[in-house]
Each structure stands twice: as C-alpha cells, then as structure tokens.
Design an enzyme around this catalytic site. Sequence first.
Site, PDB file in Angstrom:
ATOM      1  N   ASP A  22     -38.259 -13.320  45.514  1.00 26.80           N
ATOM      2  CA  ASP A  22     -37.093 -13.046  44.922  1.00 26.80           C
ATOM      3  C   ASP A  22     -36.474 -11.801  44.400  1.00 26.80           C
ATOM      4  O   ASP A  22     -37.172 -10.782  44.279  1.00 26.80           O
ATOM      5  CB  ASP A  22     -36.887 -14.110  43.648  1.00 26.80           C
ATOM      6  CG  ASP A  22     -35.540 -14.610  43.443  1.00 26.80           C
ATOM      7  OD1 ASP A  22     -34.441 -14.229  44.033  1.00 26.80           O
ATOM      8  OD2 ASP A  22     -35.251 -15.144  41.972  1.00 26.80           O
ATOM      9  N   GLY A  23     -35.146 -11.477  44.519  1.00 23.94           N
ATOM     10  CA  GLY A  23     -34.573 -10.280  44.135  1.00 23.94           C
ATOM     11  C   GLY A  23     -33.919  -9.139  45.074  1.00 23.94           C
ATOM     12  O   GLY A  23     -33.733  -8.279  44.990  1.00 23.94           O
ATOM     13  N   ASN A  24     -34.120  -9.703  46.497  1.00 27.30           N
ATOM     14  CA  ASN A  24     -33.628  -8.742  47.400  1.00 27.30           C
ATOM     15  C   ASN A  24     -32.059  -8.442  47.140  1.00 27.30           C
ATOM     16  O   ASN A  24     -31.879  -7.000  47.304  1.00 27.30           O
ATOM     17  CB  ASN A  24     -33.639  -9.439  48.960  1.00 27.30           C
ATOM     18  CG  ASN A  24     -34.982  -9.931  49.276  1.00 27.30           C
ATOM     19  OD1 ASN A  24     -36.139  -9.196  48.900  1.00 27.30           O
ATOM     20  ND2 ASN A  24     -35.148 -10.486  50.268  1.00 27.30           N
ATOM     21  N   ARG A  35     -26.532  -6.621  50.394  1.00 30.23           N
ATOM     22  CA  ARG A  35     -27.405  -7.605  50.169  1.00 30.23           C
ATOM     23  C   ARG A  35     -28.497  -7.389  51.361  1.00 30.23           C
ATOM     24  O   ARG A  35     -29.522  -7.690  51.317  1.00 30.23           O
ATOM     25  CB  ARG A  35     -26.804  -9.158  49.814  1.00 30.23           C
ATOM     26  CG  ARG A  35     -26.120  -9.040  48.597  1.00 30.23           C
ATOM     27  CD  ARG A  35     -25.623 -10.545  48.577  1.00 30.23           C
ATOM     28  NE  ARG A  35     -26.622 -11.558  48.793  1.00 30.23           N
ATOM     29  CZ  ARG A  35     -27.226 -11.908  48.064  1.00 30.23           C
ATOM     30  NH1 ARG A  35     -27.187 -11.463  46.581  1.00 30.23           N
ATOM     31  NH2 ARG A  35     -28.436 -12.919  48.178  1.00 30.23           N
ATOM     32  N   HIS A  39     -32.637  -7.463  51.979  1.00 25.79           N
ATOM     33  CA  HIS A  39     -33.416  -8.432  52.811  1.00 25.79           C
ATOM     34  C   HIS A  39     -34.229  -7.624  53.874  1.00 25.79           C
ATOM     35  O   HIS A  39     -35.436  -7.881  53.952  1.00 25.79           O
ATOM     36  CB  HIS A  39     -32.518  -9.301  53.723  1.00 25.79           C
ATOM     37  CG  HIS A  39     -31.831 -10.358  52.656  1.00 25.79           C
ATOM     38  ND1 HIS A  39     -32.489 -11.007  51.720  1.00 25.79           N
ATOM     39  CD2 HIS A  39     -30.548 -10.870  52.619  1.00 25.79           C
ATOM     40  CE1 HIS A  39     -31.689 -11.946  51.062  1.00 25.79           C
ATOM     41  NE2 HIS A  39     -30.532 -11.641  51.531  1.00 25.79           N
ATOM     42  N   TRP A  71     -29.704 -22.966  53.165  1.00 24.81           N
ATOM     43  CA  TRP A  71     -28.451 -22.999  54.286  1.00 24.81           C
ATOM     44  C   TRP A  71     -26.950 -23.086  53.435  1.00 24.81           C
ATOM     45  O   TRP A  71     -26.114 -22.988  54.125  1.00 24.81           O
ATOM     46  CB  TRP A  71     -28.791 -24.251  54.880  1.00 24.81           C
ATOM     47  CG  TRP A  71     -29.994 -24.490  55.722  1.00 24.81           C
ATOM     48  CD1 TRP A  71     -31.030 -25.142  55.326  1.00 24.81           C
ATOM     49  CD2 TRP A  71     -30.345 -23.680  56.841  1.00 24.81           C
ATOM     50  NE1 TRP A  71     -32.067 -24.825  56.336  1.00 24.81           N
ATOM     51  CE2 TRP A  71     -31.630 -23.814  57.309  1.00 24.81           C
ATOM     52  CE3 TRP A  71     -29.525 -22.736  57.776  1.00 24.81           C
ATOM     53  CZ2 TRP A  71     -32.387 -23.588  58.316  1.00 24.81           C
ATOM     54  CZ3 TRP A  71     -30.133 -22.261  58.671  1.00 24.81           C
ATOM     55  CH2 TRP A  71     -31.465 -22.367  59.057  1.00 24.81           C
ATOM     56  N   ARG A  73     -25.911 -20.712  51.665  1.00 20.02           N
ATOM     57  CA  ARG A  73     -25.203 -19.305  51.485  1.00 20.02           C
ATOM     58  C   ARG A  73     -24.293 -18.970  52.585  1.00 20.02           C
ATOM     59  O   ARG A  73     -24.193 -19.740  53.505  1.00 20.02           O
ATOM     60  CB  ARG A  73     -26.609 -18.411  51.537  1.00 20.02           C
ATOM     61  CG  ARG A  73     -27.609 -18.496  50.630  1.00 20.02           C
ATOM     62  CD  ARG A  73     -28.488 -17.271  50.530  1.00 20.02           C
ATOM     63  NE  ARG A  73     -29.203 -17.421  49.587  1.00 20.02           N
ATOM     64  CZ  ARG A  73     -29.980 -16.286  48.872  1.00 20.02           C
ATOM     65  NH1 ARG A  73     -29.973 -15.113  49.140  1.00 20.02           N
ATOM     66  NH2 ARG A  73     -30.771 -16.633  47.738  1.00 20.02           N
ATOM     67  N   LEU A 133     -56.709 -13.843  57.556  1.00 16.03           N
ATOM     68  CA  LEU A 133     -55.864 -14.197  56.761  1.00 16.03           C
ATOM     69  C   LEU A 133     -54.769 -15.393  57.537  1.00 16.03           C
ATOM     70  O   LEU A 133     -54.278 -15.103  58.555  1.00 16.03           O
ATOM     71  CB  LEU A 133     -54.709 -13.298  56.174  1.00 16.03           C
ATOM     72  CG  LEU A 133     -53.816 -13.699  55.201  1.00 16.03           C
ATOM     73  CD1 LEU A 133     -54.148 -14.005  53.732  1.00 16.03           C
ATOM     74  CD2 LEU A 133     -52.488 -12.756  55.029  1.00 16.03           C
ATOM     75  N   ARG A 195     -38.828 -20.130  37.182  1.00 14.58           N
ATOM     76  CA  ARG A 195     -38.607 -21.271  37.961  1.00 14.58           C
ATOM     77  C   ARG A 195     -39.477 -21.360  39.103  1.00 14.58           C
ATOM     78  O   ARG A 195     -39.817 -20.309  39.741  1.00 14.58           O
ATOM     79  CB  ARG A 195     -37.100 -21.374  38.532  1.00 14.58           C
ATOM     80  CG  ARG A 195     -35.982 -21.588  37.458  1.00 14.58           C
ATOM     81  CD  ARG A 195     -34.523 -21.831  38.416  1.00 14.58           C
ATOM     82  NE  ARG A 195     -34.420 -20.525  39.051  1.00 14.58           N
ATOM     83  CZ  ARG A 195     -33.583 -19.970  38.661  1.00 14.58           C
ATOM     84  NH1 ARG A 195     -33.243 -19.838  37.389  1.00 14.58           N
ATOM     85  NH2 ARG A 195     -32.996 -18.707  39.417  1.00 14.58           N
TER      86      ARG A 195
HETATM   87  C1  FPP Z   1     -34.462 -13.881  47.662  1.00 13.62           C
HETATM   88  O1  FPP Z   1     -33.752 -12.780  47.545  1.00 13.62           O
HETATM   89  C2  FPP Z   1     -35.019 -13.916  48.802  1.00 13.62           C
HETATM   90  C3  FPP Z   1     -34.853 -14.669  50.026  1.00 13.62           C
HETATM   91  C4  FPP Z   1     -33.367 -15.203  50.522  1.00 13.62           C
HETATM   92  C5  FPP Z   1     -35.853 -15.297  50.798  1.00 13.62           C
HETATM   93  C6  FPP Z   1     -36.980 -13.797  51.152  1.00 13.62           C
HETATM   94  C7  FPP Z   1     -36.411 -13.596  52.512  1.00 13.62           C
HETATM   95  C8  FPP Z   1     -36.724 -12.086  52.828  1.00 13.62           C
HETATM   96  C9  FPP Z   1     -38.066 -11.464  52.307  1.00 13.62           C
HETATM   97  C10 FPP Z   1     -36.210 -11.453  53.986  1.00 13.62           C
HETATM   98  C11 FPP Z   1     -36.935 -11.450  55.161  1.00 13.62           C
HETATM   99  C12 FPP Z   1     -37.527 -12.429  55.656  1.00 13.62           C
HETATM  100  C13 FPP Z   1     -38.247 -12.666  56.736  1.00 13.62           C
HETATM  101  C14 FPP Z   1     -39.236 -13.879  57.090  1.00 13.62           C
HETATM  102  C15 FPP Z   1     -37.925 -11.681  57.816  1.00 13.62           C
HETATM  103  P1  FPP Z   1     -32.241 -13.005  47.006  1.00 13.62           P
HETATM  104  O2  FPP Z   1     -31.179 -12.830  48.119  1.00 13.62           O
HETATM  105  O3  FPP Z   1     -32.067 -14.557  46.832  1.00 13.62           O
HETATM  106  O4  FPP Z   1     -32.089 -12.197  45.622  1.00 13.62           O
HETATM  107  P2  FPP Z   1     -31.147 -12.246  44.488  1.00 13.62           P
HETATM  108  O5  FPP Z   1     -31.443 -13.500  43.731  1.00 13.62           O
HETATM  109  O6  FPP Z   1     -31.366 -11.129  43.924  1.00 13.62           O
HETATM  110  O7  FPP Z   1     -29.530 -12.188  44.990  1.00 13.62           O
END
Ligand code: FPP
Length: 251
Positions: A22-24, A35, A39, A71, A73, A133, A195
């Site tokens: 989480d947190g990208n 954003r 990712h 989905w 988003r 793995l 969570r």
């Molecule tokens: C949450 O970040 C993360 C996701 C939506 C899923 C994880 C996705 C990646 C690590 C991207 C690459 C994945 C693959 C398999 C290539 P968020 O955008 O919800 O963060 P935020 O809560 O800070 O907005």
Amino acid sequence: MSEPQQALDPAKLPRHLAIIMDGNGRWAQRRGMLRAAGHESGADTIRTVTTECAKLGLEQLTLYAFSNENWKRPRTEITFLMRLLRKFLVNERPTLMENDVRLTAIGRLDDLPAPARRELDKTMELTADNGGLNLCLALSYGGRAELTDAMRELGRRIAAGELAPEDIDESTISRALYQPGRDPDLLVRTAGEMRVSNFLLWQISYAEIFVTNACWPEFGVDQLHAALRDYATRTRKFGGLVDPQPEALHG
Ligand code: FPP
C-alpha cells in the site's frame, strides 16, 4: 553511527510471507509526482523484495497486486496498472528464471484484460518448473470472492453426489481455495493502515501481523529484514499454550 544489522536466523524465518502493498499513490503525491510514478516505483520494489525472499530461501511470497475492489478506480489508473502488470510479467522473466522463482496467481483471473492474462499465462508456464520461491500474485482478488467461489465449487460437488455435507471439514475448504498450500506465517502491510482489506481472509487466521509506516515504493531490503527480525521474536501459539503447565491449571 547506526547499529550493525543483526543477522537473520534462518530457522526463524516465515516460510510463507504475504504482503499488502500500500501507499504507492501517497508516496508519489508527497513528491509532487503522479500516482502512476508511484505504481512504477512499486513494481521495482516487487523485484527487490522477490529477489531477497528467494535468496533467503522463503517458500512463498504472496503479494496483493490488484484487488477486486480496485476495479472501482478511475479507468485511466486501471489501464495504467494493467499495462504495468503486462510489462512487469514480460520484463521480469529473466530475473525470475535467474532466481529459480515460480510465478503463480490467485484471483478471478478471467477479469484481467486479454493481453495481461496472456503474459501472465506465459510467465507462469515458463517458470512452472522452478523449485525455489513461489511468487504468488493476487490479481482481481478478494477474500470474500475466494470463499464464495470455494463454496460454489463445494456446492457443485455436493449436487453431483461427489461430496457429502457432513464430510466437509476445514481441510476440505482449504483445498477448495484458489491455491491450496501453506497459510501465510507473516502478513506485512505497508503505509501504516491497520486493515486486512479482504486479503486471504481464511488463510491469515493465525498469521503474525507487521505494519510499517513505509510506503511500498520505499520498502526495501532493510525494511523487509526489519519485518523478518520482528517476526523472529514472536511466539506462535495457535490458540494453545507454548509451555503448558497442567498442574497450574488443575490446581
Ligand atoms: C496500493 O497503492 C497498491 C496497489 C493498487 C496495488 C499494488 C500495485 C503495485 C505495486 C503496482 C505494480 C504491480 C504490478 C503487479 C506490476 P495505492 O495507489 O492504493 O496507494 P495510496 O493508498 O497511497 O493511494
């Protein structure tokens, strides 16, 4: 000067690590970036963490890569994530092979766009015989959807006369899940949220939980080791007693 990092005790490592990445978005926005950049950086972190887990000899790493709630988003973000997934599946093949990593996936995989699904199938096929793995990507995944799918499957078997309701036990249900196997020993969540977000609801019953404030793009080898070191201090009792003292209980 910072303390020298304590070595990890191989006997105290989790065999199955699951991560809610989480947190990208927050990581990117704090840096004035889009954003999407978060990712992209998150995909790089997957490579770093997977390679380290493979080197440490973990059996399984399950990553929450795309939930069935994701989905909802904006279309542009979904399209970007699906393209990133496809690119990741193609570009990571040499690294997966080099590290003897087998790629698998759980979730409603038929929901994925055809190009991403194709590359997923190809990468799973290519790495199927790797004995190190198991990197399991949860894609279009939801814990309740998984349990619903498992119940439908058991219902079908009952209707077909292959299974009697009274023969259903916990192992019947575990085996009806997307990927039967060892439950996660440790669940890590990044970006500080407390969570479980519909992730592996059945399988995390007894998992140890570690939450870090680090966002996924800044979660590196050091943060992984910190989580593993913390796990090594946990006493797992599975609802029982580690050092039962029957005489104390019975007076
Ligand atoms: C949450 O970040 C993360 C996701 C939506 C899923 C994880 C996705 C990646 C690590 C991207 C690459 C994945 C693959 C398999 C290539 P968020 O955008 O919800 O963060 P935020 O809560 O800070 O907005």
